[in-house]
Write a protein that holds these residues in place. Structure first.
Motif, PDB file in Angstrom:
ATOM      1  N   ARG A  22     -10.329 -11.956   9.795  1.00  0.00           N
ATOM      2  CA  ARG A  22      -9.510 -11.313  10.843  1.00  0.00           C
ATOM      3  C   ARG A  22      -8.032 -11.376  10.496  1.00  0.00           C
ATOM      4  O   ARG A  22      -7.267 -10.468  10.779  1.00  0.00           O
ATOM      5  CB  ARG A  22      -9.707 -12.029  12.185  1.00  0.00           C
ATOM      6  N   ASP A  48      -6.775  -8.486   8.247  1.00  0.00           N
ATOM      7  CA  ASP A  48      -6.491  -7.229   8.960  1.00  0.00           C
ATOM      8  C   ASP A  48      -5.115  -7.300   9.613  1.00  0.00           C
ATOM      9  O   ASP A  48      -4.346  -6.340   9.589  1.00  0.00           O
ATOM     10  CB  ASP A  48      -7.554  -6.980  10.048  1.00  0.00           C
ATOM     11  N   ASP A  90      -2.318  -6.786   7.098  1.00  0.00           N
ATOM     12  CA  ASP A  90      -2.191  -5.359   6.780  1.00  0.00           C
ATOM     13  C   ASP A  90      -1.426  -4.616   7.879  1.00  0.00           C
ATOM     14  O   ASP A  90      -0.556  -3.798   7.604  1.00  0.00           O
ATOM     15  CB  ASP A  90      -3.585  -4.723   6.619  1.00  0.00           C
ATOM     16  N   GLU A  91      -1.765  -4.948   9.128  1.00  0.00           N
ATOM     17  CA  GLU A  91      -1.092  -4.288  10.263  1.00  0.00           C
ATOM     18  C   GLU A  91       0.406  -4.581  10.262  1.00  0.00           C
ATOM     19  O   GLU A  91       1.226  -3.702  10.481  1.00  0.00           O
ATOM     20  CB  GLU A  91      -1.658  -4.837  11.574  1.00  0.00           C
ATOM     21  N   GLU A 100      -0.860  -6.474   0.096  1.00  0.00           N
ATOM     22  CA  GLU A 100      -2.269  -6.055   0.146  1.00  0.00           C
ATOM     23  C   GLU A 100      -3.183  -7.263  -0.028  1.00  0.00           C
ATOM     24  O   GLU A 100      -2.782  -8.298  -0.570  1.00  0.00           O
ATOM     25  CB  GLU A 100      -2.549  -5.053  -0.969  1.00  0.00           C
ATOM     26  N   ARG A 101      -4.448  -7.087   0.431  1.00  0.00           N
ATOM     27  CA  ARG A 101      -5.432  -8.144   0.224  1.00  0.00           C
ATOM     28  C   ARG A 101      -5.890  -8.101  -1.233  1.00  0.00           C
ATOM     29  O   ARG A 101      -5.759  -7.059  -1.895  1.00  0.00           O
ATOM     30  CB  ARG A 101      -6.607  -7.986   1.176  1.00  0.00           C
ATOM     31  N   TYR A 114      -4.987 -12.940   0.429  1.00  0.00           N
ATOM     32  CA  TYR A 114      -3.937 -11.934   0.595  1.00  0.00           C
ATOM     33  C   TYR A 114      -2.829 -12.240  -0.419  1.00  0.00           C
ATOM     34  O   TYR A 114      -2.534 -13.411  -0.683  1.00  0.00           O
ATOM     35  CB  TYR A 114      -3.351 -11.976   2.016  1.00  0.00           C
TER      36      TYR A 114
END
Ligand code: NAD
Length: 478
Positions: A330, A333, A336-337, A354-355, A363
């Motif tokens: 989680r 995500d 990234d957001e 980026e992951r 990450y």
């Protein structure tokens, strides 16, 4: 191999849940299940409450010297078992073995500190207005305590609560994070094996909301100590208000870093890179908002990117790993957001963003430049390997921006001017401030936030005080 046997400690016994229910425990570095975590039933919680209530009545009467003896043995056991505990910690949490071993050593140091400090829970005598009267101010343990702890320092967060409570003469029920249960169990075994009596220390696992609601509603505990996020802090404080339980709230932060143009940039960068990527940025005091004075802005970014590029990302158990994975998918995500939102509002990505394309919740170390103050990542606690950098012009401007959030945990400044150091140390709205370094928490120093980062402190003399209450006894000679 993950070696810790996952059990709960209830009234002196290591047990599974009475209905056998368990949840999954996953290694964040490879997403494999490594264990099953017992989930306490309400019956299990009630046994822990009864045990804590009963044990408190005798533990509080023990002398400080007696408690010192047991806690000192616990500290020795933590130190002796450091390698095994660190390995369990790394497999659950992801941080490197070196970081994990450092954290476990801190636990031994903090337990020794509390053991010693409890001998100094002094009261005082206040001169009376009337002859023949003695007014004694005494410190007593506050009562059975509840400790809720986050996963980011699986050993440290739990140990500070256990050692603080036991040293003061309180019993305690700890609810560690279900993401890092084995570390709490391993620490608990050290205290239990050192001779802590049955019921004085209890450890339970399971769904957090239901457990905290049940435990806090009971009249037995008199104290709630949370290390967690600000929203959960507000929730627990509301629950605690029903029976006016005292609280210590160690909550989230969003630490500003003020880099003035007269700072020693190389030294500042070395310190800041280590602090930023420690535990993959999942640290409440992690430097998160980098404000850099305009004339050194480009040099700072170039140095930051160059050093961040060298951070070795990998499985924490592998030699040479500097930064491990995040705790759950989680959080990837969310990273990234944050990056997408910052870029949409004018920032650019200098590194990462980026992951990583591999198994596990990895990450990339990420550097964002020209991040605007309205970007989400400048106002919400990022809790990840993101460094947001923005320029500033003047002292007054940067202090206003640094103090603009509701958070107030850690803040840092880098300068070679003694007067800037003194001014900024006073001006920053934070519970702990680091000038020219980021070490703001030792066993003997008080650690805690202000404003929505919470209140109260752990460690230091204040950490013991958090488990004590004051009684005044007035004696008249007859
Ligand atoms: P969290 O608040 O979601 O959970 C922390 C603990 O609180 C959990 O392990 C659980 O036991 C309990 N909890 C969670 N949800 C609950 C609920 N609904 N009701 C009752 N209890 C609940 O925090 P997290 O995401 O696990 O941890 C990260 C947060 O902890 C960050 O905000 C970080 O800054 C903060 N933190 C603060 C300090 C400090 O000393 N100030 C130290 C470490 C971490």
């Amino acid at each position: 191999m993950y070696a810790e046997k996952l059990e709960m400690l209830i009234d002196g016994e290591w047990v599974q849940a009475s209905n056998g229910k368990t949840g999954s425990l996953v290694n964040p570095a490879d997403e494999m299940e490594i264990g099953r975590v017992p989930h306490a039933t309400t019956d299990d919680l009630d046994r822990a409450l009864a045990g804590a209530g009963r044990a408190f009545r005798s533990w509080k009467t023990m002398t400080a010297a007696y408690r010192w003896d047991i806690l000192s043995k616990a500290a020795d056991l933590i130190e002796a078992r450091k390698g095994d505990i660190a390995r369990t910690l790394t497999l659950e949490n992801g941080k490197s073995l070196t970081e994990a071993a450092g954290e476990v050593q801190f636990c031994a140091d903090a337990t020794r500190w509390y053991a010693e400090e409890a001998k100094r829970a002094y009261g005082r005598i206040i001169p009376a207005r009337v002859a023949g009267v003695r007014q004694l101010v005494m410190k007593e343990p506050v009562g059975p305590a509840l400790g809720f702890a986050a996963w980011n320092f699986p050993a440290g967060n739990v140990t500070l609560k256990i050692a603080g409570a036991l040293a003061a003469g309180c019993s305690i029920i700890v609810k560690p994070s279900d993401e890092t249960p084995g570390t709490a169990v391993a620490i608990g075994r050290c205290f239990q094996d050192a001779g802590v009596p049955a019921g004085a220390l209890n450890i339970v696992f399971g769904p957090s909301a239901a457990i905290s609601e049940h435990l806090i509603a009971s009249p037995i505990p008199r104290k709630v100590s949370l290390t967690g996020s600000t929203p959960v802090g507000k929730l627990l404080q509301r629950l605690a208000s029903e029976s006016l339980k005292r609280c210590t709230m160690e909550l989230g932060g969003h630490a500003p870093v003020l880099v003035f143009s007269d700072a020693n940039l190389d030294k500042a960068l070395d310190v800041l890179i280590a602090a930023k990527f420690r535990n993959a940025g999942q640290v409440c005091t992690s430097p998160t908002r980098f404000y850099v004075q305009k004339d050194v802005y480009e040099r700072f970014i170039a140095g930051f990117v160059e050093r961040s590029r060298k951070v070795v990302v990998g499985n924490g158990v592998d030699m040479g790993t500097v930064m491990g994975p995040l705790i759950t998918g989680r959080r990837l995500d969310l990273m990234d957001e944050y990056v997408k939102d910052a870029v949409a509002k004018g920032a650019s990505i200098s590194l990462g963003g980026e992951r990583l394309d591999r198994k596990g919740f990895f990450y990339a170390p990420t550097v964002l430049r020209d991040v605007t103050d309205d970007a989400l990542v400048m106002t919400e606690e990022p809790f990840g390997p993101l460094a947001q950098i923005a320029p500033f012009d003047t002292f007054d401007e940067v202090v206003e921006r640094a103090n603009s959030l509701a958070f107030g945990l850690a803040a840092y400044a880098f300068t070679s001017s003694m007067s800037t150091a003194a001014n900024v140390g006073e001006a920053l709205d934070a519970g702990v401030v680091g000038i020219n370094h980021t070490s703001v928490h030792e066993a003997e120093t008080p650690f805690g936030g202000v404003n929505e980062s919470g209140y109260g402190a752990e460690s230091g003399a204040e950490g013991l005080e958090a488990y004590l209450r004051t009684k005044m006894v007035s004696e008249k000679r007859v």
